[in-house]
Scaffold this active site. Structure first.
Site, PDB file in Angstrom:
ATOM      1  N   CYS A 134     -11.041   1.502 -30.408  1.00 25.63           N
ATOM      2  CA  CYS A 134     -12.354   1.964 -30.843  1.00 25.63           C
ATOM      3  C   CYS A 134     -13.252   2.131 -29.614  1.00 25.63           C
ATOM      4  O   CYS A 134     -14.251   1.432 -29.433  1.00 25.63           O
ATOM      5  CB  CYS A 134     -12.946   0.969 -31.835  1.00 25.63           C
ATOM      6  SG  CYS A 134     -14.408   1.578 -32.677  1.00 25.63           S
ATOM      7  N   GLU A 135     -12.857   3.046 -28.731  1.00 21.88           N
ATOM      8  CA  GLU A 135     -13.575   3.346 -27.496  1.00 21.88           C
ATOM      9  C   GLU A 135     -13.387   4.818 -27.175  1.00 21.88           C
ATOM     10  O   GLU A 135     -12.255   5.317 -27.167  1.00 21.88           O
ATOM     11  CB  GLU A 135     -13.025   2.518 -26.327  1.00 21.88           C
ATOM     12  CG  GLU A 135     -13.377   1.049 -26.350  1.00 21.88           C
ATOM     13  CD  GLU A 135     -14.830   0.786 -26.011  1.00 21.88           C
ATOM     14  OE1 GLU A 135     -15.480   1.675 -25.414  1.00 21.88           O
ATOM     15  OE2 GLU A 135     -15.313  -0.302 -26.365  1.00 21.88           O
TER      16      GLU A 135
ATOM     17  N   PRO B 218       4.903  -4.999  -0.755  1.00 19.18           N
ATOM     18  CA  PRO B 218       5.043  -3.913  -1.729  1.00 19.18           C
ATOM     19  C   PRO B 218       4.999  -4.453  -3.149  1.00 19.18           C
ATOM     20  O   PRO B 218       5.618  -5.469  -3.464  1.00 19.18           O
ATOM     21  CB  PRO B 218       6.418  -3.325  -1.407  1.00 19.18           C
ATOM     22  CG  PRO B 218       7.185  -4.484  -0.835  1.00 19.18           C
ATOM     23  CD  PRO B 218       6.172  -5.286  -0.058  1.00 19.18           C
ATOM     24  N   GLY B 219       4.286  -3.813  -3.996  1.00 17.07           N
ATOM     25  CA  GLY B 219       4.261  -4.153  -5.421  1.00 17.07           C
ATOM     26  C   GLY B 219       4.502  -2.906  -6.227  1.00 17.07           C
ATOM     27  O   GLY B 219       5.551  -2.709  -6.836  1.00 17.07           O
ATOM     28  N   ARG B 220       3.524  -2.003  -6.170  1.00 15.98           N
ATOM     29  CA  ARG B 220       3.624  -0.730  -6.875  1.00 15.98           C
ATOM     30  C   ARG B 220       4.908   0.015  -6.513  1.00 15.98           C
ATOM     31  O   ARG B 220       5.611   0.539  -7.380  1.00 15.98           O
ATOM     32  CB  ARG B 220       2.396   0.120  -6.517  1.00 15.98           C
ATOM     33  CG  ARG B 220       2.266   1.405  -7.316  1.00 15.98           C
ATOM     34  CD  ARG B 220       1.243   2.329  -6.666  1.00 15.98           C
ATOM     35  NE  ARG B 220       0.001   1.652  -6.337  1.00 15.98           N
ATOM     36  CZ  ARG B 220      -1.109   1.726  -7.053  1.00 15.98           C
ATOM     37  NH1 ARG B 220      -1.129   2.435  -8.163  1.00 15.98           N
ATOM     38  NH2 ARG B 220      -2.207   1.098  -6.664  1.00 15.98           N
TER      39      ARG B 220
ATOM     40  N   TYR C  41       1.090  -2.408 -12.872  1.00 17.05           N
ATOM     41  CA  TYR C  41      -0.306  -2.541 -13.309  1.00 17.05           C
ATOM     42  C   TYR C  41      -0.556  -2.137 -14.762  1.00 17.05           C
ATOM     43  O   TYR C  41      -1.702  -2.018 -15.166  1.00 17.05           O
ATOM     44  CB  TYR C  41      -1.246  -1.749 -12.385  1.00 17.05           C
ATOM     45  CG  TYR C  41      -1.185  -2.228 -10.962  1.00 17.05           C
ATOM     46  CD1 TYR C  41      -1.659  -3.481 -10.609  1.00 17.05           C
ATOM     47  CD2 TYR C  41      -0.606  -1.446  -9.970  1.00 17.05           C
ATOM     48  CE1 TYR C  41      -1.582  -3.948  -9.310  1.00 17.05           C
ATOM     49  CE2 TYR C  41      -0.518  -1.891  -8.661  1.00 17.05           C
ATOM     50  CZ  TYR C  41      -1.012  -3.142  -8.344  1.00 17.05           C
ATOM     51  OH  TYR C  41      -0.922  -3.606  -7.052  1.00 17.05           O
TER      52      TYR C  41
ATOM     53  N   TYR D  57     -10.264   4.134 -13.954  1.00 16.07           N
ATOM     54  CA  TYR D  57     -10.541   5.053 -12.848  1.00 16.07           C
ATOM     55  C   TYR D  57      -9.735   6.346 -12.928  1.00 16.07           C
ATOM     56  O   TYR D  57      -9.324   6.899 -11.915  1.00 16.07           O
ATOM     57  CB  TYR D  57     -10.329   4.374 -11.483  1.00 16.07           C
ATOM     58  CG  TYR D  57      -9.186   3.404 -11.377  1.00 16.07           C
ATOM     59  CD1 TYR D  57      -7.875   3.836 -11.237  1.00 16.07           C
ATOM     60  CD2 TYR D  57      -9.422   2.036 -11.380  1.00 16.07           C
ATOM     61  CE1 TYR D  57      -6.835   2.943 -11.118  1.00 16.07           C
ATOM     62  CE2 TYR D  57      -8.388   1.133 -11.257  1.00 16.07           C
ATOM     63  CZ  TYR D  57      -7.093   1.592 -11.118  1.00 16.07           C
ATOM     64  OH  TYR D  57      -6.051   0.696 -10.999  1.00 16.07           O
TER      65      TYR D  57
ATOM     66  N   GLY E  50       0.746  -1.251   0.000  1.00 18.06           N
ATOM     67  CA  GLY E  50       0.000   0.000   0.000  1.00 18.06           C
ATOM     68  C   GLY E  50       0.767   1.287   0.000  1.00 18.06           C
ATOM     69  O   GLY E  50       0.177   2.343  -0.221  1.00 18.06           O
TER      70      GLY E  50
END
Length: 685
Positions: A615-616, A545-547, A644, A588, A502
């Site tokens: 195409c969005e 920890p990742g991010r 990510y 998000y 986190g």
């Protein structure tokens, strides 16, 4: 413009003269104590026309340079690698009469030098041998200034070490000589080793500094800028725009991290490598990951947990942030464990040679096949999420004759005020069993009664992008109260407490800088105080920890397709990637810093939105940012994409996933190849 050069001729003379000629400058005179035809022995030997003095080393003393420049009212470009702190002061005093541009080490660059020293100070994270390189091309037996500064940093961490300088190992120095010798020897370049030896450890720092042509080019650019400036003392940071050199730009915000910089061509660099060259070599879109930064981030956690938390505490890399085979040997060598959330992540880690006993298997809906595969793979720990998993795992372990170590995932009901999509600590959440409702107590009771499970402790994850220790401390309070309750009711004592991940990273200049060691220290003090108050044994602490391990190590490079302006509304810059390789903005509205990788020195006066090729209508990278007005095939970099992006990428619209390149010690290698059309239909029948 007529230029007097102090030092830097010798072997580099022809290159210096060529650079002067290419820049429309004239070599008025040269000063070099080595002597030689056409080389003056002192500044006062030359009385002809001159506009600026460029100093490449300490061939003349700082006082000589200042006195000479004062007498002729000439600006001085002083690359002060070779000067002592006292001589720095002389230069700064001289700035009252003439403009002086001062750089601590133009040949290596302030950012790179600081980074190397930082790495050197951090190498004792379990590694017996560490090699750190810059780049240079001259040969000498004496150690370079950068190598000695690295040695100085190591000496602070290991004062008991004996050390030897020089490629042949014959130059010995005493500790109090290192710093001053580093300054004086800063221009003695080439490949050198600084070897430290203790009873049970040998550390070799290898340094190879930059080509002097870059050094000269930077000084020439500085001279052209400073010749018309008012008297004063100019630091390298004052000249970032005019120079575009590779320097420490973290103070101006746009770089965000020390591993990013700008070179003499005005190109963004990562890990010292030109992003334009990387895109030309490997294509775009392109994920680029700085291995040196990943390692530095790992060491931050390993060392802080080792210093502040009980023995056996360990960081576990969260594979959901980034997962590819070549990453796991890096994590293992840095002393990390790893958490995995699927059989695919387990398979990838094992394929990368990662020890299965250091894997922690997460997941809120593990299938019977998942459980069987993890048990057969000898995964070290299961993070058990719920009652039905508990029962199936106990049964499967019993059938295999295994007593499986587990942690029980509980939710403490903490809201750390992060984005709702990444807030996993609240009561109403699909992960874990809530403490507040009483369900967690029943969960623990059932678990400790299982014959084939060894319950080590609890797991909790309260959310992501947390910038301070307080939410974790709040979680610790709740978890310790719960642990104490379970000890009283069941006689069960927690040996391991996994507090999840986190800690946040900087995506934009406005994001705070996180002091991870300080947060871990504060968390440790809070934990130990809480345990002491309850007379509870302090458990081992795991973090996930990742991010914060990989995000700032990664960037994504795109080619511009074109610019579309809708009058009265807005302008779009379209790129050859988008939500397929970075879905986070579409999901998000994740913030990012976007830079013109091949035009870093151009004015950013064009407000635009970066749009992808899918195409969005929601396929956007970032909205309403300032960039130079783009042209087709310009290169754009999106920062802080190491986490990510690769793992969440897709083949939507049947687009191929980009390649991933690892940058390490000045070299780039392909770690994941670009997908082909054949890959897209490989599973089609």
């Amino acid at each position: 413009m007529n230029v007097i050069v102090n030092g830097a001729l010798g072997r580099m003379g022809q290159q210096v003269c060529k650079l002067l000629e290419e820049n429309g400058l004239t070599l008025a005179a040269a000063v070099d104590r080595a002597g030689g035809e056409g080389v003056y022995q002192s500044l006062t030997d030359y009385t002809g026309p001159a506009d600026v003095v460029i100093d490449f080393s300490n061939h003349a003393s700082a006082q000589e340079l200042v006195d000479y420049c004062k007498s002729r009212n000439l600006p001085l470009v002083a690359a002060t690698t070779g000067y002592t702190p006292e001589e720095f002061a002389v230069l700064e005093e001289g700035a009252k009469a003439v403009p002086i541009f001062q750089s601590y080490n133009m040949s290596v660059g302030v950012a790179l030098l600081a980074r190397l020293v930082k790495q050197a100070a951090a190498i004792f994270g379990g590694c017996d041998v560490e090699i750190i390189e810059a780049h240079h091309n001259r040969k000498a037996d004496a150690p370079s200034g950068t190598a000695l500064l690295l040695a100085d940093a190591v000496k602070e961490k290991r004062p008991d070490a004996e050390y030897v300088f020089g490629r042949s190992g014959q130059h010995k120095r005493q500790p109090n000589e290192i710093g001053i010798h580093a300054l004086r020897m800063g221009n003695v370049v080439g490949e050198h080793e600084v070897i430290f030896a203790t009873d049970n450890q040998t550390i070799s720092l290898k340094h190879q500094a930059h080509d002097r042509a870059l050094f000269a080019d930077g000084a020439i650019a500085a001279a052209r800028f400073i010749v018309n400036q008012a008297p004063g003392f100019y630091h390298m940071d004052d000249l970032l725009g005019p120079l575009g050199k590779e320097t420490d730009r973290k103070e101006n915000g746009t770089m965000l991290y020390d591993n990013l910089s700008v070179n003499e061509l005005g190109h963004l660099t990562i890990g010292g490598l030109d992003t334009v060259d990387l895109a030309d070599r490997f294509g775009a879109p392109l994920y680029v990951l700085d291995e040196d930064q990943v390692r530095a981030n790992c060491r931050t956690y390993v060392q802080a947990l080792g210093q502040y938390m009980p023995e056996g505490s360990c960081p576990l890399f969260a594979g959901k942030a980034l997962c590819f085979k070549g990453l796991y040997p890096i994590l293992d060598s840095e002393g990390m464990g790893a958490d995995v959330v699927s059989p695919g992540e387990i398979y990838t880690a094992l394929a990368g040679g990662f020890p299965p006993e250091k894997l922690y298997f997460h997941g809120n809906n593990k299938t019977d096949e998942d459980i069987q595969y993890a048990l057969e793979s000898k995964v070290g720990h299961f993070i058990v999420d719920n009652h039905h998993e508990l029962e199936r795992l106990d049964r499967a372990a019993g059938e295999m004759g295994i007593r499986q170590k587990v942690l029980l995932r509980v939710t403490p009901g903490i809201d750390p005020h992060t984005l709702q999509a990444i807030n996993t600590g609240r009561i109403d959440c699909q992960f874990g069993v809530p403490i507040e409702t009483g369900q967690a107590a029943r969960f623990v009771r059932a678990a400790v009664e299982m014959k084939n499970l060894d319950v080590m402790g609890f797991h909790s994850h309260i959310g992501s992008q947390i910038f301070e220790a307080e939410p974790f401390c709040d979680a610790v309070d709740i978890l310790l109260d719960f642990a104490d309750q379970m000890r009283k009711e069941l006689g069960f004592t927690v040996r391991v407490l996994n507090l999840g991940g986190g800690f946040g990273v900087r995506y934009k200049e406005s994001d705070p800088v996180v002091d991870i060691p300080a947060n871990i220290k504060a968390l440790s003090e809070h934990l130990k105080a809480g345990c002491a108050a309850k007379d509870y044994p302090v458990p081992q602490i795991l973090l996930e920890p990742g991010r914060s391990i990989v995000a700032n190590a990664g960037i994504t490079l795109y080619r511009v397709g074109g610019v579309k302006t809708i009058e009265g509304y807005r302008s779009y810059i379209t790129v050859n990637g988008g939500m397929t390789d970075n879905p986070r903005y579409a999901l998000y509205q994740a913030p990012y810093t976007v830079l013109p990788a091949d035009r870093m020195n151009d004015p950013r006066d064009f407000q635009c939105t970066i749009a992808g090729r899918c195409c969005e209508s929601g396929d956007l990278i970032q909205e309403n940012i300032m960039m130079p007005r783009a042209e087709r095939d310009d290169l754009i970099a999106v920062l802080t994409t190491g986490a990510y992006n690769f793992t969440m990428s897709s083949n939507y619209n049947r687009l191929c996933r980009p390649a991933l390149v690892l940058v390490h010690e000045g070299q780039a290698r392909l770690a994941v190849r670009r997908q082909t059309f054949e890959d897209l239909i490989a599973c089609d029948l």
